[in-house]
Design an enzyme around this catalytic site. Structure first.
Site, PDB file in Angstrom:
ATOM      1  N   LYS A 159      44.706   8.877   3.661  1.00  0.00           N
ATOM      2  CA  LYS A 159      45.850   9.278   2.844  1.00  0.00           C
ATOM      3  C   LYS A 159      47.104   8.607   3.377  1.00  0.00           C
ATOM      4  O   LYS A 159      47.130   8.336   4.577  1.00  0.00           O
ATOM      5  CB  LYS A 159      46.024  10.795   2.804  1.00  0.00           C
ATOM      6  CG  LYS A 159      45.891  11.573   4.109  1.00  0.00           C
ATOM      7  CD  LYS A 159      46.712  11.265   5.307  1.00  0.00           C
ATOM      8  CE  LYS A 159      48.203  11.322   5.245  1.00  0.00           C
ATOM      9  NZ  LYS A 159      48.835  11.058   6.586  1.00  0.00           N
ATOM     10  N   TYR A 242      50.678  16.501   2.443  1.00  0.00           N
ATOM     11  CA  TYR A 242      49.875  17.712   2.670  1.00  0.00           C
ATOM     12  C   TYR A 242      50.448  18.898   1.894  1.00  0.00           C
ATOM     13  O   TYR A 242      49.707  19.788   1.476  1.00  0.00           O
ATOM     14  CB  TYR A 242      49.824  18.056   4.162  1.00  0.00           C
ATOM     15  CG  TYR A 242      48.937  17.126   4.954  1.00  0.00           C
ATOM     16  CD1 TYR A 242      47.567  17.366   5.059  1.00  0.00           C
ATOM     17  CD2 TYR A 242      49.458  16.003   5.578  1.00  0.00           C
ATOM     18  CE1 TYR A 242      46.747  16.512   5.775  1.00  0.00           C
ATOM     19  CE2 TYR A 242      48.644  15.139   6.296  1.00  0.00           C
ATOM     20  CZ  TYR A 242      47.290  15.400   6.391  1.00  0.00           C
ATOM     21  OH  TYR A 242      46.484  14.549   7.090  1.00  0.00           O
TER      22      TYR A 242
HETATM   23  P1  NAD Z   1      48.238   3.833  14.075  1.00  0.00           P
HETATM   24  O1  NAD Z   1      49.548   3.133  14.089  1.00  0.00           O
HETATM   25  O2  NAD Z   1      47.865   4.638  15.260  1.00  0.00           O
HETATM   26  O3  NAD Z   1      47.080   2.776  13.826  1.00  0.00           O
HETATM   27  C1  NAD Z   1      47.184   1.784  12.834  1.00  0.00           C
HETATM   28  C2  NAD Z   1      46.161   0.705  13.096  1.00  0.00           C
HETATM   29  O4  NAD Z   1      46.341  -0.330  12.135  1.00  0.00           O
HETATM   30  C3  NAD Z   1      46.290   0.070  14.488  1.00  0.00           C
HETATM   31  O5  NAD Z   1      45.026  -0.131  15.034  1.00  0.00           O
HETATM   32  C4  NAD Z   1      46.961  -1.277  14.188  1.00  0.00           C
HETATM   33  O6  NAD Z   1      46.589  -2.280  15.113  1.00  0.00           O
HETATM   34  C5  NAD Z   1      46.382  -1.588  12.810  1.00  0.00           C
HETATM   35  N1  NAD Z   1      47.194  -2.536  12.040  1.00  0.00           N
HETATM   36  C6  NAD Z   1      46.704  -3.570  11.351  1.00  0.00           C
HETATM   37  N2  NAD Z   1      47.694  -4.251  10.764  1.00  0.00           N
HETATM   38  C7  NAD Z   1      48.839  -3.643  11.102  1.00  0.00           C
HETATM   39  C8  NAD Z   1      50.200  -3.903  10.800  1.00  0.00           C
HETATM   40  N3  NAD Z   1      50.574  -4.910  10.014  1.00  0.00           N
HETATM   41  N4  NAD Z   1      51.120  -3.061  11.316  1.00  0.00           N
HETATM   42  C9  NAD Z   1      50.765  -2.008  12.083  1.00  0.00           C
HETATM   43  N5  NAD Z   1      49.473  -1.717  12.402  1.00  0.00           N
HETATM   44  C10 NAD Z   1      48.520  -2.531  11.907  1.00  0.00           C
HETATM   45  O7  NAD Z   1      48.202   4.715  12.747  1.00  0.00           O
HETATM   46  P2  NAD Z   1      47.248   5.947  12.460  1.00  0.00           P
HETATM   47  O8  NAD Z   1      47.952   7.180  12.848  1.00  0.00           O
HETATM   48  O9  NAD Z   1      45.898   5.706  12.982  1.00  0.00           O
HETATM   49  O10 NAD Z   1      47.255   5.925  10.842  1.00  0.00           O
HETATM   50  C11 NAD Z   1      46.432   5.064  10.103  1.00  0.00           C
HETATM   51  C12 NAD Z   1      46.194   5.658   8.719  1.00  0.00           C
HETATM   52  O11 NAD Z   1      45.532   6.908   8.876  1.00  0.00           O
HETATM   53  C13 NAD Z   1      47.457   5.955   7.924  1.00  0.00           C
HETATM   54  O12 NAD Z   1      47.253   5.703   6.568  1.00  0.00           O
HETATM   55  C14 NAD Z   1      47.689   7.436   8.133  1.00  0.00           C
HETATM   56  O13 NAD Z   1      48.375   8.058   7.062  1.00  0.00           O
HETATM   57  C15 NAD Z   1      46.278   7.931   8.251  1.00  0.00           C
HETATM   58  N6  NAD Z   1      46.172   9.154   9.068  1.00  0.00           N
HETATM   59  C16 NAD Z   1      45.530  10.217   8.556  1.00  0.00           C
HETATM   60  C17 NAD Z   1      45.418  11.373   9.277  1.00  0.00           C
HETATM   61  C18 NAD Z   1      44.683  12.555   8.715  1.00  0.00           C
HETATM   62  O14 NAD Z   1      44.770  13.632   9.300  1.00  0.00           O
HETATM   63  N7  NAD Z   1      43.949  12.388   7.627  1.00  0.00           N
HETATM   64  C19 NAD Z   1      45.971  11.447  10.557  1.00  0.00           C
HETATM   65  C20 NAD Z   1      46.612  10.330  11.073  1.00  0.00           C
HETATM   66  C21 NAD Z   1      46.703   9.176  10.313  1.00  0.00           C
END
Ligand code: NAD
Length: 387
Positions: A159, A242
């Protein structure tokens, strides 16, 4: 009746028992400590990982490849995939080569199941990967979902599904065309307290709902979440979604209009591109109003409904663990579950049983449509109809 526990449940999800898989855990554990029994017998790590992969396949589990190994993949999804019964962590897709060795060792991932963003499309030739799970910054969801569908894989996309409704449409169309299923990472649909909110609201257990309140906010946000191009917006896209989900599944209804107001920027340097906070009122049929708030500078976590004959709420409502519920007639008290494990297992089962997922792309699209309407209302100061 005050404070009496009237809503309770157990046994909805029990931690996977590993007793039957002693060999698997033994190998994994020893590998991690660098003392693999296999290695000492001369079997290289990659062969070990291949053996693990074959074992999982033999159990008819579907293989999941995580795309993007950031906080959510490493902190929640990969650990949850150690508890799933119908799917397992088969592969990884990453743009950071430094992460590969650690992940391969920690999760016994064979070399042939490791992809970069560049060679990702060749995943189509890999029968060990059944499902691609897109866990990238929001603006990248559409591209990787569509590429995964074209590679003939089922997709779970995090999401918010995408940053525009057009992107959502392209994602749904690509999965349809490929004959593959698409679901969104809405873990709370598998969480018993939130499911109870759905039941209490949709079955009018406390009578007709009159009004709702939903708040979700967190402080200390950095990185791509503050970049409008990658995130599509601020806290509304990330955590405010949410609230939209919560009031939709509590009422079982679709909002018809929205008014919204951006909060003051107390830190204009940090929030150059996106809102720092936002309040909005969603209007549902029958004059039901949901007062909602999201923020990147305040910790908020609430889902509450007031009905003709009482009230019911979760506070906190949306975290991975520690959800608590209360009603005018007593507590909502269920077992805490591994939401992500249940979510991924349900999708794997849906594929196996050829049934639909309760959290399909269409649900993600509807949320993105509502988020866009909220931003339009915020920008124009007008009541915006959601059609
Ligand atoms: P994060 O920043 O921790 O991780 C993002 C990942 O994407 C990293 O591994 C990064 O290297 C990679 N990436 C690739 N291209 C990139 C770019 N151009 N810029 C930045 N990062 C890049 O983020 P996250 O918290 O893991 O979130 C990722 C996704 O998951 C988002 O869409 C977020 O909304 C979703 N999410 C959902 C939940 C949930 O409870 N369902 C919780 C956290 C995150």
């Amino acid at each position: 009746m005050e404070n009496k526990q009237i809503f309770s449940g157990r046994g909805l999800y029990s931690r996977r028992k590993f007793v039957a898989h002693v060999s698997y855990i033994g190998i994994g554990g020893l590998t991690f400590s660098g003392l693999s029994a296999f290695a000492s017998c001369g079997l290289p790590n990659n062969q070990q990982a291949e053996a693990q992969s074959a074992e999982q396949k033999a159990k008819k589990k579907l293989g999941i490849a995580l795309v993007g190994l950031g906080g959510y993949s490493s902190g929640q999804l990969a650990p949850a995939l150690q508890e799933t019964q119908h799917c397992y962590l088969a592969g990884i897709v990453t743009g950071t080569p430094d992460k590969v060795d650690k992940w391969k060792k920690k999760y016994d991932i064979p070399e042939k199941n490791v992809y970069s963003y560049e060679n990702f499309d060749s995943i189509k030739d890999n029968p060990n990967i059944d499902i691609v799970y897109v866990v990238l910054p929001n603006a990248m969801h559409a591209e990787y979902t569509i590429r995964a569908a074209k590679a003939g894989k089922h997709v779970i996309c995090e999401k918010p599904m995408a940053i525009t409704v057009d992107d959502c449409d392209r994602m749904i169309a690509a999965c349809k065309e490929a004959g593959k299923m698409l679901s969104i990472g809405y873990r709370l649909h598998f969480e018993p307290h939130n499911k109870e909110m759905m039941r209490l609201g949709q079955e009018h257990v406390f009578g007709e709902i009159l009004r709702l309140k939903a708040e979700n906010g967190m402080s200390s946000v950095k990185g791509w979440r503050l970049d409008k191009e990658l995130a599509g917006g601020g806290p509304l896209m990330d955590v405010g979604i949410y609230c939209v989900q919560g009031v939709r599944y509590t009422t079982g209804m679709e909002p018809i209009a929205v008014k919204a107001k951006e909060g003051p920027k107390t830190d204009p340097d940090t929030f150059k591109e996106v809102e720092e906070s936002l309040t909005w009122q969603l209007e549902f049929p029958g004059n039901i109003i949901a007062e909602c708030k999201t923020s990147y500078s305040e910790d908020l976590n609430l889902l509450r409904a007031e009905a003709r004959n009482g009230w019911f709420e979760l506070s906190p409502a949306y975290p991975y663990r520690g959800i608590k519920g209360d009603t005018s007639k007593g507590k909502i008290d269920f077992e805490q579950v591994n939401q992500q494990a249940l979510q991924m297992d349900d999708f794997a089962l849906a594929i196996k049983e050829n049934r639909s997922t309760p959290v399909p792309g269409e649900m993600g699209r509807q949320d993105v449509k509502i988020l866009q309407a909220i931003y339009k209302a915020m920008e124009t100061g007008q009541r915006v109809e959601i059609i």
